[in-house]
Structures are given as structure tokens and as C-alpha cells.
Write an enzyme that holds these catalytic residues in place. Sequence first.
Site, short mmCIF file in Angstrom:
data_model
loop_
_atom_site.label_atom_id
_atom_site.label_comp_id
_atom_site.label_asym_id
_atom_site.label_seq_id
_atom_site.Cartn_x
_atom_site.Cartn_y
_atom_site.Cartn_z
N ARG A 53 0.15 -3.35 5.15
CA ARG A 53 1.06 -2.20 3.66
C ARG A 53 0.35 -1.37 3.27
NH1 ARG A 53 -2.95 -0.78 1.54
NH2 ARG A 53 -1.63 -0.61 -0.26
N ARG A 90 10.68 -4.89 4.48
CA ARG A 90 10.33 -4.79 2.94
C ARG A 90 10.75 -3.48 2.93
NH1 ARG A 90 3.89 -4.01 1.66
NH2 ARG A 90 5.56 -4.36 -0.65
N ASP A 244 5.94 5.14 -2.09
CA ASP A 244 6.85 4.72 -0.76
C ASP A 244 7.74 5.56 -0.77
OD1 ASP A 244 4.55 2.51 -2.72
OD2 ASP A 244 5.49 1.79 -1.38
N ASN A 254 6.51 4.23 -6.83
CA ASN A 254 5.18 3.86 -6.32
C ASN A 254 5.40 2.53 -6.66
OD1 ASN A 254 3.13 4.55 -4.29
ND2 ASN A 254 1.92 4.70 -6.72
O1 MRU Z 1 3.20 -3.02 -1.67
P1 MRU Z 1 2.30 -2.71 -1.07
O2 MRU Z 1 0.71 -2.52 -1.03
O3 MRU Z 1 2.50 -2.11 0.66
O4 MRU Z 1 2.62 -1.33 -1.99
C1 MRU Z 1 1.84 0.19 -1.29
C2 MRU Z 1 1.29 0.79 -2.44
O5 MRU Z 1 0.22 1.07 -1.81
C3 MRU Z 1 1.63 2.27 -3.08
O6 MRU Z 1 2.85 1.73 -3.33
C4 MRU Z 1 0.90 3.08 -2.52
O7 MRU Z 1 0.88 3.89 -3.45
C5 MRU Z 1 2.01 3.82 -1.66
S1 MRU Z 1 1.50 3.94 -0.08
C6 MRU Z 1 0.66 5.00 0.73
#
Ligand code: MRU
Length: 356
Positions: A53, A90, A244, A254
Site C-alpha cells: 500500500r 484501488r 495519493d 490523502n
Molecule cells: O490506504 P493506503 O495505506 O495505501 O494509503 C496511502 C497512504 O499511506 C497515505 O495516504 C499516504 O499519505 C500517501 S502514500 C505516500
Amino acid sequence: MKVGGLARRTLWPDAVGDSVHVIDQRALPHRWVEAQLATVGAVAQAIAEMWVRGAPLIGATAAYGMALQCRADASDAGLHEARRQLDATRPTAVNLAWATRRMLAQLLPLPEAQRATAAWLEAAAIAEEDVATNAAIGQHGLAMLQALAASRPTGRPLQVLTHCNAGWLATVDWGTALAPIYQAHDAGLAVHVWVDETRPRNQGASLTAWELGQAGIAHTVIADNTGGHLMQHGEVDVVIVGADRVTARGDVCNKIGTYLKALAAYDNGVPFYAAVPRSTVDFTLDDGLADIPIEMRTPREVTHLTGLDAQGRLVEVQLAPGGTPALNPAFDVTPARLVTGLITERGIVTPEALRS
Ligand code: MRU
């Protein structure tokens, strides 16, 4: 980054080039579990179920998924189908679609017989670029932290608050939001990190706390509701988060809960930065609130928790009354007006500066 003193990355191809290895992050921080992925279907499953992730890491892993597809069927139809399958895993982190689009653009012009070798090289290039990009983000973020520290009274470490996990586990190495912190620590700047637990999946409490512990960086896990209180009492010098997807005008999408931290930071005059590689900027979108698709995940992540029991077994427990409805949007959008700056591989810049 080092785990138990050994330099590690979050994904690595096997020696003969017919599979890729990843860390199954669902088991961290309690167990170190590696998984070997040999088909595009296995890669899609690992991304959808969050063995891997973090926006940059799912992009790099998806690139290897495209490369594995070429091993099985390198036809145009096979590649288009692999891309569809990976992109559907995703929806919010744009690095995923960025990586599969880049792979397709590289491979489709080639004769089928050359695609498998080229795909493996391109996936490796994406992974290597991710490491270099994040190191550069770390350098630019370090300069910002040093300037901030110089403006603060001496005698206590710089207090950084972060949300979710945007460390090396979310990338191939270094991380985005945590890269400046790792480099500050290496440069001898005293830093203490407030780690939001980040309900419902607790990437802060599970992953960020583990990473910082491995690196020997002072940190304290806090409940997600605590950050505003700390800011009101002068206990947070700066907030750094990952992202993200960032829109052309600078809206930052994010992990859910980021927006509330940005509001609290704004109200308390605390600088709020997002650390972002160019591959996270979506130049096709402007209005993040209206246009970014927000992933909805299972309500079970809200109503249940997983952790270690007294016997050291990983168990799931139920928090809410049986059958309670729960809503689980995985991300939110922080409007650009609340963001002090984007820490990127090209410095602290606006999305416009990353366009070309
Ligand atoms: O749902 P995830 O764990 O894949 O989410 C991503 C993240 O860890 C965060 O949103 C993050 O700040 C962006 S990825 C560097």
C-alpha cells in the site's frame, strides 16, 4: 532503509526475472512476512488487499504486474486487460494509473517478442526512479526543517506531526513525508514525530511507529483526535503528510483525517506540507473535492480491530455492536488554500512547476 540493521526495500525482483517479492504489510509490526508474486492476478490481489500500500509503492508494484503479464501474454489485448485489472484495484492513488499508462506507452510500440525484456527493464526503472525521487524530496524537506528549527527556540527537538504512513513502506525506499525526517535525523537535527494512529487501518500506529523505531527516531503515537489539542498548546512545529493524488491547482487528497489536521494547522498557524512526487500529481483534474474518486472500503475496518493477544497471536476483535452500520471512505481532500507547500523532487513548488 534498515530493518534490524539490514538495508531493505519494499519490493525486489527475483534473480531470474519471473516474479517480484514484496513485504506483506498486513502482518506488520508484529511479523515480517514476505510474499512472492508471479502473475498479474497475484499483483492485483496484493494491491487490492493492501499487502502493499502507499501510492508510490502500488505504482511500482503495478509496473511489475504489467511486466509479469508480458511473461504470460504480451499481446496488445493481454496488456490492455492487465492494465484494466490493475487500475481497478484501488481508485484513488493516481500513481497506479500513472505507472500502468507508462508501461503501456513503452511496450505497445514494440514487437511482441521484445516486450517481456523491455517491460522488466521499465518496471525496474520506475522502482529506481522512485528511490531517487524520494531521496530528493527528503533533501528539499530537510532544508525546510533546518530553516524552521533555526527560527525556533533551542532546547527541544523540532516537533513534526504526520498522518498515516508515508514512509519507506509506502514507497520503494525512503518514503515521501518521512524522507525529510530520516534525512534530518541523519544530519543530526533533533526531531520528534507525533504519529497519528490513523484509524481505521492504523497505518500510523502499526507502520509509521515501527519504521521510526527501526530508524531510532523519537516518536509518540497519538489518537487521531489529539493533534488539534497539541497544536493549540504549541507542541507541533510543522505537519508533513504524503498524498495519493494532487490536482493541478494543488488540492491534496490523502488518507482520511488529513483534512481535519490541515484545518487545525491553519487555525493555529502551523505550516502544513504535503510531500509529493510528480507521479502523484494529476494534471487532468483541478477540483479535488468534485473530481477525485474516493475509495470506499469495507465497514469491517471500522467496526473491528486486529492486533496481538496476550499469547502473541494475531486476532481480530469487534468494537461496535454486531450489525452496526459503518461508513469507511479511505481518503479525503484538503483544499489548496490550507496547504503551505508541496515538497517535491524539484523543491517546494506549485503543481505548475512540475507540469513539464
Ligand atoms: O490506504 P493506503 O495505506 O495505501 O494509503 C496511502 C497512504 O499511506 C497515505 O495516504 C499516504 O499519505 C500517501 S502514500 C505516500
